[in-house]
Design a protein around this motif. Structure first.
Motif, PDB file in Angstrom:
ATOM      1  N   GLN A  88       0.825  -1.204   0.000  1.00  0.00           N
ATOM      2  CA  GLN A  88       0.000   0.000   0.000  1.00  0.00           C
ATOM      3  C   GLN A  88       0.865   1.261   0.000  1.00  0.00           C
ATOM      4  OE1 GLN A  88      -2.302  -0.788   3.531  1.00  0.00           O
ATOM      5  NE2 GLN A  88      -4.043  -1.605   2.363  1.00  0.00           N
ATOM      6  N   ILE A 147       2.256   1.870  -3.413  1.00  0.00           N
ATOM      7  CA  ILE A 147       1.244   2.454  -4.307  1.00  0.00           C
ATOM      8  C   ILE A 147       1.131   3.957  -4.057  1.00  0.00           C
ATOM      9  CG2 ILE A 147      -1.216   2.468  -4.872  1.00  0.00           C
ATOM     10  CD1 ILE A 147      -1.274  -0.513  -4.253  1.00  0.00           C
ATOM     11  N   PRO A 165      -4.394   6.143  -8.598  1.00  0.00           N
ATOM     12  CA  PRO A 165      -4.684   5.362  -7.377  1.00  0.00           C
ATOM     13  C   PRO A 165      -3.701   5.669  -6.251  1.00  0.00           C
ATOM     14  CG  PRO A 165      -3.764   3.952  -9.090  1.00  0.00           C
ATOM     15  CD  PRO A 165      -4.074   5.260  -9.738  1.00  0.00           C
ATOM     16  N   LEU A 213      -5.233   8.365  -4.047  1.00  0.00           N
ATOM     17  CA  LEU A 213      -6.261   7.819  -3.152  1.00  0.00           C
ATOM     18  C   LEU A 213      -5.639   7.009  -2.018  1.00  0.00           C
ATOM     19  CD1 LEU A 213      -8.863   6.665  -5.833  1.00  0.00           C
ATOM     20  CD2 LEU A 213      -8.809   8.805  -4.547  1.00  0.00           C
ATOM     21  N   MET A 214      -4.632   6.192  -2.346  1.00  0.00           N
ATOM     22  CA  MET A 214      -3.976   5.396  -1.313  1.00  0.00           C
ATOM     23  C   MET A 214      -3.237   6.283  -0.317  1.00  0.00           C
ATOM     24  SD  MET A 214      -3.554   2.409  -0.081  1.00  0.00           S
ATOM     25  CE  MET A 214      -4.093   1.337  -1.431  1.00  0.00           C
TER      26      MET A 214
END
Length: 753
Positions: free
Chosen positions: A523, A526, A739, A742-743
């Protein structure tokens, strides 16, 4: 003789530079018939006086430079001699360089040298000499055209070049008539009714306000700060540095003029004094016509806190400093420059706060917390982390210290504050961790280095790059190739971008001796796709991983070591793959259109290597860089002794590079099915490695250029090469940023970073 700088010289310098560039562009096209006609007419003039014209051109050579230096040295004008010698040599070198670059005899080196000597020397000898100097320039320009050495445009270009270098010399080193003289300040204070008796100039720094100590007839001594356009704390140099900053750590006031700067400081100082803060009494803030802006305060006898030995800084003095900071916060005034040098300790041992130039009255809680963080760094740099934290906890409420804890990170502190923290590589981390431990709070999370202006700049630069790259081929052909691309291969390219992130997280796990949680590490990687790819040099990748590791319980030195080891391992794998791959693919004959670089490029690369070695071997390099190099090298060797970690670190890095290279190959397959997949992967590894050496976000522009060169060397048609590079960079590198945003927000909310 007073020496100083004049703001008008900057405007003239910009005008001259623009005209010189315009002249250089005109020199690249065929000569105008009118210019040729003038040239011919001047050549046709009687040659009776040719010996005189030849001697005059000698003045514009090294003989003239040496002659002027010798004469001025004999007369005792050492400053003039040095300036004339240096500026003359620089002008001649620039003229020769322009000859090589333009392939034309533009500008005239003779006229350029005569002009720069006139511009530099004549201010020291009076107005008549200035007129004579420009007369010699005109005669030299006539001589070079008459003797058929240059066209008229070359003579004009030489005058512009010499004038520009001369103005640059005035801006850098000053010239007569451009300094704030003591007599001028004396007259200005008399006009204000302060009755000065004597003025003494104090220490002065370049591009900073001048300060004077003033004795008066019937009052205590005064301290006068003189603010001019080229000598301002919030002047052009300060604004230029703020423009280049990646993150605006605080919204400091916009001070448009010297008078505005003086008025603002006087206003903030008066407000602070009324709130009980010990500050020097403001006597006068004025801006007399044709004179610089002045700020006059009562002088307070004492020493700056930086001048007080650490053993003399007792707990009572530290408590006094925190009391003054607390009074500022209670009055909602953010100082914004609480360095130790701006704290004065008087003869009774009481602290006074100085220099409210960047202060912000009406500050909110965040600004006041920023102030306290700056004060903590300043005090800890003098007395040590333990004493600074203990004294602050004893004197200040826990709520204030908790708010300041979030600002004790490099991205939140101005460089002038961070520059004080030279007590060790991890000084700031130690201060942050010690304060967090004493307060029983977690270490502050990661603050994104990306701000709205950074995003806008990145979008503009990216749009420019991706609009200009198709011009290397036919734009309509490129657009046609994109419309007919195979969507299946493009979908695979998107997948490779995310698989590469998965492999990079495995590489990060192999960098740590302590096992890292797989899904949480994935995570963070990312999210690093957002912070790392939108910051120069991947600074955001480094920062987010360090904070993540700190949140897992690793101390700052270990967290930094893990991140450096990961980057070093990836770099080592990229280097090996690049060297071995290029030679292997080259032996197969794939690079059919490859041309070896000329000797100039080889010399340039060798020079860069020599410079890098010299930097590492220099005293600052041995002190700051070599310990990190040796530490990372030891960690790399130690990793090889642990097969699982080595497989994770190097295997993950290799997988990241190969899969990312396959992203380029799949993008090319969607357009041009006949090529070597191995060669394209090698081209990507080389291009990605070299392109990211350029300090632009994500290697923007540089990576694309190297990839296009590599695909061209393989014989890929320009249209398909341009389209494939644009598609692969967009699908595999930039789309994962979305993304990642958002992460990043999710991990912040969960307090993972």
């Amino acid at each position: 003789m007073s020496i100083g700088r004049h703001p008008g010289d900057l405007g003239k310098l910009g005008l001259v530079a623009g005209l010189l560039v315009l002249g250089a562009l005109l020199a690249l096209i065929p000569a105008n018939p009118v210019e040729i006609a003038v040239h011919q007419q001047l050549i046709a003039i009687s040659r009776v006086a040719d010996p005189f014209w030849v001697v005059l051109t000698w003045v514009g050579s090294w003989a003239g430079i040496v002659g002027v230096v010798v004469v001025t040295s004999y007369l005792g004008w050492i400053r003039v001699a040095l300036l004339c010698g240096g500026s003359g040599a620089l002008t001649w070198c620039i003229a020769m360089l322009m000859h090589q670059l333009l392939g034309r005899s533009f500008p005239s080196e003779e006229v350029a040298v005569v002009t720069v000597l006139a511009v530099v020397a004549t201010p020291y000898v009076g107005r008549v000499a200035r007129y004579l100097g420009w007369g010699v320039v005109l005669l030299t320009g006539f001589a070079v055209v008459h003797l058929d050495l240059h066209l008229p445009l070359g003579a004009v270009g030489g005058a512009l070049l010499g004038w520009g270098v001369g103005l640059l010399c005035h801006v850098a080193w000053g010239a007569p008539g451009r300094k704030v003289s003591q007599l001028l300040i004396f007259d200005e204070l008399e006009q204000a009714g302060l009755a000065p008796v004597a003025i003494t100039a104090l220490r002065h720094r370049l591009l900073q306000p001048r300060e004077f100590a003033v004795d008066t007839v019937d009052g205590p001594p005064l301290r006068v700060k003189v603010v001019r356009r080229l000598s301002r704390r919030a002047g052009g140099w300060y604004k230029f540095k703020r423009l280049l900053m990646l993150l605006d750590v605080q919204d400091e006031p916009s001070l448009s003029t010297p008078h505005h700067e003086v008025e603002h400081e006087a206003y903030a100082t008066l407000l602070a004094s009324r709130a009980g803060v010990r500050t020097p009494e403001v006597v006068l803030a004025c801006d007399v016509a044709y004179a610089p802006a002045l700020l006059v305060v009562r002088e307070v006898s004492g020493r700056r806190l930086t001048e007080v030995p650490p053993e003399e800084i007792d707990e009572e003095l530290l408590a006094g400093v925190w009391e003054q900071v607390a009074l500022l916060a209670s009055a909602r005034i953010a100082h914004h420059d609480l360095r130790a040098k701006n704290v004065l300790v008087d003869e009774q041992g009481q602290p006074w706060l100085l220099s409210f130039t960047f202060s912000h009255p009406g500050a909110d809680d965040a600004r006041c917390a920023q102030d306290l963080a700056e004060a903590l760094v300043s005090v800890a740099a003098l007395v040590g982390v333990e004493r600074a934290v203990n004294s602050a906890i004893s004197a200040l409420p826990v709520e204030s210290l908790s708010a300041a804890l979030g600002s004790l990170v490099p991205l939140s502190l101005p460089r002038r504050i961070r520059a004080q923290a030279q007590r060790g590589r991890y000084f700031l981390a130690e201060l942050r961790e010690t304060l967090a431990d004493r307060l029983g709070l977690p270490i502050p999370g990661f603050r994104s280095p990306v701000r709205p202006t950074t995003v806008i700049s990145l979008l503009l630069v990216g749009a420019a790059v991706y609009l200009l790259i198709p011009e290397l081929s036919d734009t309509r052909d490129v657009l046609g190739a994109l419309r007919h691309a195979h969507w299946g291969w493009l979908a695979v390219a998107v997948v490779t971008g995310f698989v590469a992130i998965l492999l990079s997280s495995i590489s990060v796990q192999g960098s740590s001796r302590i096992p890292l949680p797989f899904w949480r590490t994935l995570q963070v990687q990312i999210a690093a796709g957002f912070t790392g790819r939108t910051t120069p040099g991947g600074a955001g990748f480094f920062g987010i991983n360090v904070v993540y590791l700190e949140r897992l319980g690793l101390r700052r030195p270990l967290a930094v070591g893990v991140t450096l080891l990961n980057q070093a391992g990836t770099g080592a794998v990229a280097f090996v793959v690049s060297v071995v791959g290029v030679f292997a693919v080259g032996l197969s004959g794939t690079f059919s259109n490859l041309s070896l670089p000329g000797w100039q490029l080889i010399v340039a690369v060798a020079a860069l290597v020599v410079v890098a070695v010299l930097v590492l071997l220099s005293p600052p390099g041995r002190r700051r860089l070599m310990p990190s190099v040796r530490e990372v090298s030891r960690e790399l060797v130690d990793t090889l002794r642990h097969p699982v970690r080595a497989l994770q670190l190097f295997g993950g890095a290799l997988g990241y590079l190969v899969v990312s290279g396959l992203g380029l190959a799949t993008s090319l397959a969607a357009l041009h099915p006949h090529f070597s997949w191995t060669a394209v992967t090698i081209v990507f590894v080389v291009g990605n490695t070299l392109g990211h050496l350029v300090p632009s976000p994500g290697g923007l522009g540089a990576v694309e250029a190297v990839l296009l060169a590599g695909l061209g060397a393989m014989g890929v048609p320009p249209t398909e090469a341009v389209a494939a590079v644009l598609l692969s960079r967009l699908l595999t590198y930039w789309i994962p940023v979305l993304p990642g945003i958002l992460m990043f927000r999710y991990l912040q909310h969960r307090r993972v970073i």
